[in-house]
Design an enzyme around this catalytic site. Structure first.
Site, PDB file in Angstrom:
ATOM      1  N   ASP A  53      -3.319   1.987  -6.193  1.00 57.00           N
ATOM      2  CA  ASP A  53      -2.091   1.741  -6.945  1.00 57.00           C
ATOM      3  C   ASP A  53      -1.507   0.382  -6.570  1.00 57.00           C
ATOM      4  OD1 ASP A  53       0.270   2.358  -8.522  1.00 57.00           O
ATOM      5  OD2 ASP A  53       1.281   2.794  -6.633  1.00 57.00           O
ATOM      6  N   GLU A 125      -7.402   4.807 -10.065  1.00 56.50           N
ATOM      7  CA  GLU A 125      -6.766   4.032  -8.997  1.00 56.50           C
ATOM      8  C   GLU A 125      -7.599   4.095  -7.715  1.00 56.50           C
ATOM      9  OE1 GLU A 125      -2.037   4.214 -10.094  1.00 56.50           O
ATOM     10  OE2 GLU A 125      -2.893   5.847  -8.912  1.00 56.50           O
TER      11      GLU A 125
END
Length: 233
Positions: A53, A125
């Site tokens: 992220d 991610e």
């Protein structure tokens, strides 16, 4: 279910345009916590998801800063949010059929986990983090640029649209009412909260949105409501 055959992993690498030197990073990125819970061994992808992220935010910030030097901070923030919201990341994951490569527990498998947006977005991610750890910054930057360039051609992303503002005006004209946002639930661990927001016009539920912040979830909900109103003509 374990899909870690050599053929499967090579096929995914071809789709990504990246060959892992250490396959362990790739395997970890594709392993959901339910698989680890059931088998009692290995690592799940939650830590990689957390790191990915941050890596993705950094890389996209760099790309947007260079491509749109005249854009203000607020516009850049909205563009980045549009690129990394759960819907966008899940769509990217689906485009490489990421769900079919995941290792899931039996319950998650039966519950349709391979098609869940949140699960797909999280796995993507984690995959970004795995590429960074395996090949470094230039390697992951190349993969991210190749994937996100088509999205940067989207008018919605380029203008950094504020769906809440757009919806407020459209709803006022079409319905004579203003939208109302209601927090439905907050889920996930402390480091990775998910907010679900419902949106109403009057008493009618127009849709819902999910995001990593309440503001992001409200934007996603407004986007969903916009689609409903547009469909009504």
């Amino acid at each position: 279910m374990d899909n870690m055959s050599e053929h499967n992993l090579e096929t995914l690498e071809e789709k990504l345009g990246y060959r892992f030197r250490e396959r362990g990073f790739l395997e970890e990125a594709l392993t959901h916590r339910t698989f680890v819970n059931e088998t009692g061994g290995g690592k799940d992808n939650q830590r990689l998801e957390f790191f990915g992220d941050a890596v993705l935010d950094f890389l996209l910030s760099d790309i947007l800063m260079l491509q749109f030097p005249a854009s203000r901070e607020g516009d850049l923030t909205r563009m980045r949010a549009a690129l990394v919201d759960e819907t966008s990341l899940a769509a990217i994951a689906a485009s490489v059929d990421l769900g079919s490569y995941l290792r899931l527990g039996r319950g998650e498998e039966k519950g349709g986990g391979r098609q869940k947006r949140s699960l797909l977005a999280d796995a993507f991610e984690a995959l970004v983090a795995a590429i960074y750890l395996d090949g470094g910054l230039e390697a992951v930057k190349g993969v991210v640029e190749a994937i996100f360039r088509p999205l940067l051609a989207s008018g919605e992303v380029l203008t950094g649209r504020d769906f809440k503002t757009d919806l407020q005006e459209r709803a006022r004209l079409a319905r004579g009412e203003l939208p109302r946002y209601q927090l439905k639930e907050v889920s996930g661990p402390d480091h990775d909260r998910r907010y679900t927001v419902e949106i109403y016009l009057g008493k009618e539920l127009m849709g819902e949105g999910i995001g990593r912040s309440k503001k992001e979830a409200e934007q996603a909900a407004a986007k969903a409501a916009m689609l409903v109103i547009k469909a009504e003509g």
